[in-house]
Motif scaffolding. Sequence first.
Motif, short mmCIF file in Angstrom:
data_model
loop_
_atom_site.label_atom_id
_atom_site.label_comp_id
_atom_site.label_asym_id
_atom_site.label_seq_id
_atom_site.Cartn_x
_atom_site.Cartn_y
_atom_site.Cartn_z
N LEU A 29 -4.99 5.05 105.81
CA LEU A 29 -5.38 3.81 105.15
C LEU A 29 -5.25 2.64 106.11
CD1 LEU A 29 -3.83 4.39 101.65
CD2 LEU A 29 -6.22 4.01 102.15
N GLU A 30 -4.16 2.67 106.91
CA GLU A 30 -3.99 1.58 107.88
C GLU A 30 -5.12 1.58 108.89
OE1 GLU A 30 -0.07 2.26 109.24
OE2 GLU A 30 0.82 1.15 107.56
N CYS A 31 -5.51 2.79 109.30
CA CYS A 31 -6.60 2.91 110.27
C CYS A 31 -7.88 2.34 109.68
CB CYS A 31 -6.76 4.38 110.64
SG CYS A 31 -8.20 4.74 111.60
N TYR A 32 -8.10 2.62 108.40
CA TYR A 32 -9.28 2.06 107.73
C TYR A 32 -9.25 0.54 107.77
CZ TYR A 32 -12.07 5.73 105.56
OH TYR A 32 -12.94 6.73 105.35
N SER A 33 -8.10 -0.03 107.34
CA SER A 33 -8.10 -1.49 107.18
C SER A 33 -7.99 -2.22 108.52
CB SER A 33 -7.01 -1.93 106.22
OG SER A 33 -5.78 -1.46 106.66
N CYS A 34 -7.48 -1.55 109.56
CA CYS A 34 -7.34 -2.25 110.84
C CYS A 34 -8.49 -1.98 111.80
CB CYS A 34 -6.04 -1.88 111.54
SG CYS A 34 -4.62 -2.28 110.60
N LYS A 35 -9.08 -0.79 111.73
CA LYS A 35 -10.07 -0.46 112.77
C LYS A 35 -11.44 -0.18 112.21
CE LYS A 35 -7.17 1.03 116.49
NZ LYS A 35 -6.41 2.19 116.94
N VAL A 36 -11.53 0.80 111.31
CA VAL A 36 -12.85 1.28 110.91
C VAL A 36 -13.63 0.21 110.15
CG1 VAL A 36 -14.06 3.06 109.66
CG2 VAL A 36 -11.96 3.61 110.85
N ALA A 84 -0.34 -0.15 101.66
CA ALA A 84 -1.43 0.17 102.59
C ALA A 84 -2.74 0.29 101.83
CB ALA A 84 -1.11 1.45 103.34
N ALA A 85 -2.68 0.98 100.69
CA ALA A 85 -3.90 1.13 99.89
C ALA A 85 -4.40 -0.21 99.42
CB ALA A 85 -3.62 2.04 98.70
N MET A 86 -3.46 -1.09 99.02
CA MET A 86 -3.88 -2.39 98.52
C MET A 86 -4.54 -3.21 99.63
SD MET A 86 -0.73 -3.31 96.03
CE MET A 86 -1.16 -5.02 95.85
N THR A 87 -3.96 -3.18 100.82
CA THR A 87 -4.55 -3.95 101.93
C THR A 87 -5.95 -3.45 102.22
OG1 THR A 87 -2.34 -3.78 102.83
CG2 THR A 87 -3.96 -4.90 104.17
#
Lengths: 143, 1120
Positions: free
Chosen positions: B652-659, B702-705
């Motif tokens: 999830l962090e990868c989604y919100s920070c990179k992808v 993480a999901a919320m972000t």
Amino acid sequence: MVSGLINANPIVYEKKERRPRTGPVDLEDEDIKDPEHPYSLEDLKVITEDAIEVDDKRSYVRVTFTPTVEHCSMATVIGLCLRVKLMRSLPSRYKVDIRVAPGTHATEAAVNKQLNDKERVAAALENPNLVDMVDDCLAPSFE
Amino acid sequence: MADSTHCVKHIESFVDSSSTPAQQAASVNAIAALVKNDLITLESLVREMELYLTTTDSFLRARGTHLLAELLACLASKPLETETILSLIGFFTERLVDWKALHGALIGCLSLLRRKGNVGIVSGSKALAVAQSFLQNVQVQSLRQSDRKLCFELLRCLLERYPDDVVHLEDVLIPGICESIDGEKDPECLMLAFQIVEVLVHLFPDPTGPLASYATDLFENLSCYFPIHFTHPKGEDIDLKQVELSRTLMMAFASTPLFEPFSIPLLLEKLSSSLPLAKVESLKYLSYCSDKYGAARMAKHVKVMWSALKDIIYTSPESVLSLESELVDGMSFQESHTVTEALVLLQKVIYQNSNLLLDLIVSDEDIKRTVDDIHQLREYNDINLQSKQRLHAVGCILYLSAKASIGSCNRVFEGFFPRLVHALGISLENSDAPLSSPCNFGATYLCVELLAGCRALVVGTEGNTSTNVLAQEAWCNMLCSYGTSLTKIFSFALVAGQDGSTQNAYLHYGVKGLQILATFPGNFYPLSKSVYESILLKLISVVTMNFKDALLWKLALKALVEIGSFVDKFKDTEKARSFDAIVVDRIASLMLSDDLTMPSQLKLELISSIGTTGLSCMQKILQGLESSLSASLSGVYVNGDPELLGIATSLLECYSCKVLPWFDSIGGHEEVQFHFALNIWDQIENNMSFCISSQEQKLLPAAMTAMQYAVGRCLVESQKVIVDKAFSMLSSTTFTPVKDLMNETTPVKVEGFKSNDDLDCFSCRDKWIISLFASVVVALRPQAHITNVKVILQLFLTTQLYGHLPSAQALGSIINKLPVKVENMDASKVFSLEEAMDMIFNSRVWILCNEGPTKCPVAGNNNEIGFRNSVLLQSHAIDGLAWIGKGLLMRGHEKVKDVVVTLLSCILSDHDQGLLSIMRSAADAFHILISDSEACLNKRLHATMRPLYKQRLFSIVLPVILSLISKADSSIQRAMLYRAFANVVCGTPLSAILSEAKKLIPILVDSLSVLSEDILHKDIVYSILLVLSGVLTDKKRSEVVVENAHIIIRRLIALVSYPHMMVIRETAIQCLTAMSELPHARIYPMRTQVLLSISKTLDDPKRAVRQEAVKCRQAWASFA
């Protein structure tokens, strides 16, 4: 005063890397300017870190400095600078002892006596010319 | 005529010797206005002025001429008759003789000559006459600076506008100009002079013409200014830059090939100057001039230039080996300015006189020796600095010569490549022989540089030359035949490098070599497909297997990313296919594989970096990510698997920070975000029972972000779909109040629930749904109207009372974005802001805040627990109100005042000790109101934001709080009011505070004294101190500080020994040091006190404080 410089051509040394701080008391006499030259006392190896003894428990500091030449008439001024600097930087509980390194000055005993005599130091600091000179030397050390 | 008397008055005031320049300008403007409006003709004006123009009093004559000239400058756009111009230019031409009135005459000539074509211009013959008279009569160098500048401007104007006429003056013109420039020292005049030379040279293009005989003289005048160096760097008001002047001189130098015999020797001589500036300048000039002079003329200088350049590149003392980049880059030198310029020049020369220079390079003894001795440079660690420098120099030269042209590339290849290859231990016969010892570093380095040069050459010629031609070239053949072995060598370098960290240089150049080999562009490719694929395989195996060696891993990943983006950029289908098959597919499946040897963090970094190489790549990888996300999430939901939990969190962090940000940056792919958000909701829909332990703290945030980010980037339409989807999920919750709300048939009974409310009574799934729903709502755009606002508001009003922070933030967000008035829509369906406010003011949150917990219905209200619960409830209500207030404040709504009043009344309400926490949360509500929040109500999440809303709150709150403070009767109330005040002040921009400094300083000082009594307030004390120090250091408000100096100093002295926080002591001492600069008379009385307290802090346990104390003591001790 003598006209011309007393030691016209001093050797400038590289500053030593400072050792990591451990004790609760640190001396701040880095960067006192030489009365004659635009170098700090540490540059000229008048003062080195090894020549300072600190005993925090007994509140005692002893500084041994080495004038650049044997007949250096600036020795008393240097000593005075050191004393003033320490007076301003250290808590009042400290007893400060300032000495010329044995065998490095022509009138060693006299200088030592003069520097550690409370009355004479106080008297010297009443002299506006001397105070100006001392302040001038200390100015960069507080920046 | 009234106007003419008017005019005479102005003329007299201009010529009056006592008038100031400003008065003169005013009279000129007044007369010009008269003429412009045709109230007076120019002829009659001249007649009026006759006396002043012809008098023998030289002062009056000068003034008169000046006035007429200034007038003409003002009338530049007014059409004038030809006769008028004729007579005027005649007059000024004549006046050039009169050195006492020369200033005016110059301005006059200049303004007439500069006239535009449609308003009447000076004829060519008259311009010629001006030039003649000027050259005859004006001694430029004997004039003052302003006049000299005018002279040069006049000359430039003549040369630029009347070239065909002045060209006839060749015999006087060129020597005249030479003479006028000679000895000039003013930068502004020089600028003009250089430009004049440039224009002049263009007038006489014929190389055998009149210019040829004067070229020596002309260049002599120029050469003495090289290199441009200002001796008075901070001149009075010269705004001319050294760079500009130097550039102009360079243009003048390069203006004609006739200067070549003089300029090139001069520049070459300056190359050996000890002044670094001179070196850099000469290199720049040489590059520029060699372009302009042409190859033929430069040819004879090539040899000298080469040796000079070689000296600079080889021995430049400024090239310092930088240790830091060495760790990353293998061998890199921080190039000095000189070397950079030298390399630029070298490149120019290679382009221009390719054959000549290459003869020199190939036969150069130094290079030869370096290459021949390369077997000595086997181990990187054994090479001394000097050899490294030499190696670097040779590398640069080889790179540049390979890059320059096909011919030069061939020559360099033939000259050096066989020897390098030999040193690497490759021969054509035994290309399959196994490699045993680590390969030669020096040879590897030079090979890589040479290859980099070829690659740059191919990339540069892409499109111009047919690739078949390239493939025929000698270097290409050589590269082809050695390609496999080179790949092997470079791959081997990676292996050889692994045994110790000192081998970083090998790693670096091995990877770099592979990368270069793999990125030859387009269909031109000296190496077969199999080589390319083996390179990819090598790199991918490094990336997936050798993750323990951090540096190698990073380098290989970087190379893969480079190759990927290169393939994507050049649209090379065949290579893209291999890349997809080997790299992308492998990596996309990486996440799914159960192989747990590789840490998931590294996996994710790998995946997201490879993904950024291109859209198709990212889409493929997205599929892999998506399926692994759903797999891990459902695993977490069903089994609560702790291992999957970590993976899901980092996914999830990868989604919100990179992808997601990557898709955002390329634009136009909002469906990805939309899909992601829906996906998460689907997951929840499909899992009715959640097994996540309630202790788990990381996954939900993480999901919320990620959800916030995804929804925030979506368009309005998609946002609506997501909200509807999420809303439908709410009905599946098990939590009673929510269920009641959703079930609209039963009346809403929010008031009656139990008082032991706590977040724990949510089931885990409900908590997820409500939190995620809140983050969807927070990220909505204002245009996305939610259909069920009323129910949603009720829901959040209820849940936030359980202390659910995201609900409170969502409330604020809704209030911030609701439309004020509903237009073009059925009013019964859509909820407006006013209705929402009514609802809030009737809700339990509002009642709780206004009436206090004691008056609320509390179930089981018989004991202490009930009381404590009700206190907790009220502080939650206050938090909710604060976020609502923030929403209102940011949109600039009036009702925010009501919120502020309520919050203040909470502080003041007459409670006993037990309610301290309520007062405190009310005071901290002001912090929420004024500070910026990352989680909601910011630009990224589309908040409605009025400018200066912080200042508004400040001006609303300040007077109220001040009056309340003066009235407050208990010390606790006062402390809390000060806390609220401090929160506001700390959030307000400093400029607003400075304008109120006079009123604020006493209160700031008071608040310091009140708040420093309790350890609870230490953070806020620090913030106030920072504000105070901001006021103290502002120079403009120092009179306010001076006025209050005594109270400030007294307070600071007390804080100097504040026991609970080191930074407070430090800052207080710094403030005291700043105070020592105030006027002595004002602060002298405090001196003894300050010195006394500071001498105590000299014994402080913290070093930083002691250090500040020493400075402060010195500052205060020395001013007496």
